[in-house]
Design an enzyme around this catalytic site. Structure first.
Site, PDB file in Angstrom:
ATOM      1  N   GLU A  18      -7.450  -6.660   0.379  1.00 19.35           N
ATOM      2  CA  GLU A  18      -8.105  -6.112   1.573  1.00 19.35           C
ATOM      3  C   GLU A  18      -9.139  -5.088   1.164  1.00 19.35           C
ATOM      4  O   GLU A  18      -8.869  -4.228   0.321  1.00 19.35           O
ATOM      5  CB  GLU A  18      -7.076  -5.403   2.458  1.00 19.35           C
ATOM      6  CG  GLU A  18      -6.217  -6.321   3.248  1.00 19.35           C
ATOM      7  CD  GLU A  18      -5.280  -5.529   4.146  1.00 19.35           C
ATOM      8  OE1 GLU A  18      -5.534  -4.337   4.392  1.00 19.35           O
ATOM      9  OE2 GLU A  18      -4.288  -6.109   4.562  1.00 19.35           O
ATOM     10  N   THR A  78      -4.722   4.797   9.602  1.00 17.94           N
ATOM     11  CA  THR A  78      -4.549   3.405   9.210  1.00 17.94           C
ATOM     12  C   THR A  78      -5.679   2.608   9.832  1.00 17.94           C
ATOM     13  O   THR A  78      -6.492   3.156  10.573  1.00 17.94           O
ATOM     14  CB  THR A  78      -3.166   2.894   9.658  1.00 17.94           C
ATOM     15  OG1 THR A  78      -3.013   1.532   9.241  1.00 17.94           O
ATOM     16  CG2 THR A  78      -2.993   2.957  11.171  1.00 17.94           C
ATOM     17  N   THR A  79      -5.743   1.310   9.512  1.00 14.50           N
ATOM     18  CA  THR A  79      -6.824   0.482  10.038  1.00 14.50           C
ATOM     19  C   THR A  79      -6.622   0.298  11.530  1.00 14.50           C
ATOM     20  O   THR A  79      -5.749  -0.449  11.964  1.00 14.50           O
ATOM     21  CB  THR A  79      -6.830  -0.872   9.300  1.00 14.50           C
ATOM     22  OG1 THR A  79      -6.723  -0.615   7.908  1.00 14.50           O
ATOM     23  CG2 THR A  79      -8.096  -1.637   9.581  1.00 14.50           C
ATOM     24  N   GLY A 117       1.514  -3.392  11.972  1.00 12.88           N
ATOM     25  CA  GLY A 117       2.524  -2.771  12.821  1.00 12.88           C
ATOM     26  C   GLY A 117       3.770  -3.601  13.077  1.00 12.88           C
ATOM     27  O   GLY A 117       4.640  -3.172  13.833  1.00 12.88           O
ATOM     28  N   GLU A 121      -7.513 -12.855  10.528  1.00 11.25           N
ATOM     29  CA  GLU A 121      -6.230 -12.189  10.728  1.00 11.25           C
ATOM     30  C   GLU A 121      -6.346 -11.381  12.016  1.00 11.25           C
ATOM     31  O   GLU A 121      -7.222 -10.525  12.149  1.00 11.25           O
ATOM     32  CB  GLU A 121      -5.898 -11.272   9.540  1.00 11.25           C
ATOM     33  CG  GLU A 121      -4.551 -10.575   9.744  1.00 11.25           C
ATOM     34  CD  GLU A 121      -3.955 -10.022   8.471  1.00 11.25           C
ATOM     35  OE1 GLU A 121      -4.212 -10.572   7.380  1.00 11.25           O
ATOM     36  OE2 GLU A 121      -3.228  -9.031   8.572  1.00 11.25           O
ATOM     37  N   HIS A 169      -4.318   5.235  -1.445  1.00 11.55           N
ATOM     38  CA  HIS A 169      -3.050   4.660  -1.913  1.00 11.55           C
ATOM     39  C   HIS A 169      -3.274   3.739  -3.119  1.00 11.55           C
ATOM     40  O   HIS A 169      -3.113   4.166  -4.252  1.00 11.55           O
ATOM     41  CB  HIS A 169      -2.211   4.033  -0.784  1.00 11.55           C
ATOM     42  CG  HIS A 169      -2.955   3.277   0.281  1.00 11.55           C
ATOM     43  ND1 HIS A 169      -3.768   2.221   0.000  1.00 11.55           N
ATOM     44  CD2 HIS A 169      -2.962   3.426   1.634  1.00 11.55           C
ATOM     45  CE1 HIS A 169      -4.253   1.743   1.126  1.00 11.55           C
ATOM     46  NE2 HIS A 169      -3.806   2.454   2.142  1.00 11.55           N
ATOM     47  N   ASP A 219       0.817  -1.224   0.000  1.00 14.63           N
ATOM     48  CA  ASP A 219       0.000   0.000   0.000  1.00 14.63           C
ATOM     49  C   ASP A 219       0.850   1.274   0.000  1.00 14.63           C
ATOM     50  O   ASP A 219       0.532   2.255  -0.675  1.00 14.63           O
ATOM     51  CB  ASP A 219      -0.884   0.072   1.252  1.00 14.63           C
ATOM     52  CG  ASP A 219      -1.989  -0.969   1.253  1.00 14.63           C
ATOM     53  OD1 ASP A 219      -2.182  -1.633   0.225  1.00 14.63           O
ATOM     54  OD2 ASP A 219      -2.634  -1.118   2.308  1.00 14.63           O
ATOM     55  N   HIS A 220       1.916   1.245   0.809  1.00 10.92           N
ATOM     56  CA  HIS A 220       2.612   2.519   1.021  1.00 10.92           C
ATOM     57  C   HIS A 220       3.619   2.865  -0.076  1.00 10.92           C
ATOM     58  O   HIS A 220       4.140   3.975  -0.103  1.00 10.92           O
ATOM     59  CB  HIS A 220       3.203   2.556   2.428  1.00 10.92           C
ATOM     60  CG  HIS A 220       2.080   2.537   3.434  1.00 10.92           C
ATOM     61  ND1 HIS A 220       1.096   3.497   3.437  1.00 10.92           N
ATOM     62  CD2 HIS A 220       1.741   1.632   4.385  1.00 10.92           C
ATOM     63  CE1 HIS A 220       0.211   3.197   4.378  1.00 10.92           C
ATOM     64  NE2 HIS A 220       0.568   2.068   4.966  1.00 10.92           N
TER      65      HIS A 220
HETATM   66  N1  PXP Z   1      -3.046  -6.725   7.760  1.00  7.28           N
HETATM   67  C1  PXP Z   1      -4.134  -5.928   7.569  1.00  7.28           C
HETATM   68  C2  PXP Z   1      -5.479  -6.570   7.597  1.00  7.28           C
HETATM   69  C3  PXP Z   1      -3.982  -4.551   7.307  1.00  7.28           C
HETATM   70  O1  PXP Z   1      -5.070  -3.785   7.134  1.00  7.28           O
HETATM   71  C4  PXP Z   1      -2.670  -4.015   7.215  1.00  7.28           C
HETATM   72  C5  PXP Z   1      -2.460  -2.590   6.848  1.00  7.28           C
HETATM   73  O2  PXP Z   1      -3.213  -1.722   7.533  1.00  7.28           O
HETATM   74  C6  PXP Z   1      -1.583  -4.868   7.433  1.00  7.28           C
HETATM   75  C7  PXP Z   1      -1.804  -6.205   7.702  1.00  7.28           C
HETATM   76  C8  PXP Z   1      -0.184  -4.356   7.375  1.00  7.28           C
HETATM   77  O3  PXP Z   1       0.058  -3.485   8.412  1.00  7.28           O
HETATM   78  P1  PXP Z   1       1.403  -2.642   8.419  1.00  7.28           P
HETATM   79  O4  PXP Z   1       1.404  -1.809   7.199  1.00  7.28           O
HETATM   80  O5  PXP Z   1       1.311  -1.870   9.683  1.00  7.28           O
HETATM   81  O6  PXP Z   1       2.527  -3.637   8.435  1.00  7.28           O
END
Ligand code: PXP
Length: 249
Positions: A75, A105-106, A200, A156, A55, A14-15
């Site tokens: 997702e 973020t989520t 995270g 998850e 994004h 995403d980023h």
């Molecule tokens: N899993 C889910 C369901 C997510 O929504 C995200 C991103 O928000 C991630 C994993 C990955 O999280 P991160 O970018 O903090 O590693």
């Protein structure tokens, strides 16, 4: 207990799209990142098509479906628009996440227990289309039981609270959150659900979670894309892979 199987790494791209969109052009290209992640040995690519398209874009999802050799974990929020997109592409997995426009973020897991009926009807066509349905939830028995009842194949568990507590030095909170993830991984596996963990995770926080025998997949994004600035994407992913394998024994 021995690990149930090898631990898969899903790389969330995403980023890469966040940085691209900061300038509105074509670079850096999330598809290129996905190809490099594949070469680095990831087992899947995760991408979140948010309702505000902040994004990942619709074109990114289309491109990923075309170029990937590994499964796409798509997702999305549980909305009609996203369901249509998922049914058009039929990705390997669909992960339902809560979405608030104002959040960065989520922030939390999906409230499955409160929306059981709607979500059961929502995921049925996705399952019928051959997608594995995963639900992003807190390490909470009520939510896990509800996810199981509505017919999800995968959950998850949200590791954000554990990771935040670790990085803020709140040791007691960190240990409590980690224990909840451990206990709920076992509980969910006992119900027949496949268990993934994400949100995270960093080099510092990944190993205790990777060691849980019931956990089959970790989804990691923000930290890896940030680390890629300093070491390159391939080495950043390779190091995460090494730490996960090391923890798995
Ligand atoms: N899993 C889910 C369901 C997510 O929504 C995200 C991103 O928000 C991630 C994993 C990955 O999280 P991160 O970018 O903090 O590693």
């Amino acid at each position: 207990m021995k690990p149930l199987g090898p631990l898969r790494l899903g790389v969330n791209i995403d980023h890469v799209a966040t940085v691209r969109n900061a300038r509105g052009g074509d670079t850096p290209d999330p598809l290129r990142a996905a190809r490099i992640a594949q070469e680095a040995g990831c087992d899947g690519i995760t991408a979140h098509l948010r309702e505000d398209r902040r994004h990942i874009s619709d074109a990114d999802i289309e491109g990923l479906m075309e170029v990937l050799n590994v499964p796409l974990n798509f997702e999305m929020a549980a909305t009609e628009e996203m369901q249509k997109i998922a049914l058009r592409h039929r990705p390997h997995a669909v992960c339902l996440v809560p979405e608030k426009r104002e959040e960065r973020t989520t922030e939390g897991g999906l409230e499955v227990a409160r929306e059981e009926n709607r979500l059961a009807h929502f995921i049925a066509p996705l399952r019928d289309a051959g997608c594995r349905v995963s639900i992003f939830i807190a390490a909470d028995k009520r939510q896990i039981e509800a996810a199981h009842r509505i017919g999800a194949q995968v959950i998850e568990l949200h590791s954000g609270a554990y990771c935040d507590a670790h990085h803020e030095g709140r040791i007691e909170d960190r240990d409590r959150e980690l224990e909840a993830l451990r206990e709920m991984s076992g509980f969910a596996h006992g119900l027949g659900l496949e268990v993934h963990v994400g949100h995270g995770l960093t080099y510092e926080t990944v190993q205790p979670v990777a060691a849980f025998p019931e956990v089959m997949e970790l989804n990691i994004g923000h930290f890896l894309i940030g680390e890629a600035i300093f070491r390159g994407l391939q080495p950043a992913i390779a190091e995460m892979r090494r730490l996960m394998d090391d923890a798995r024994g």
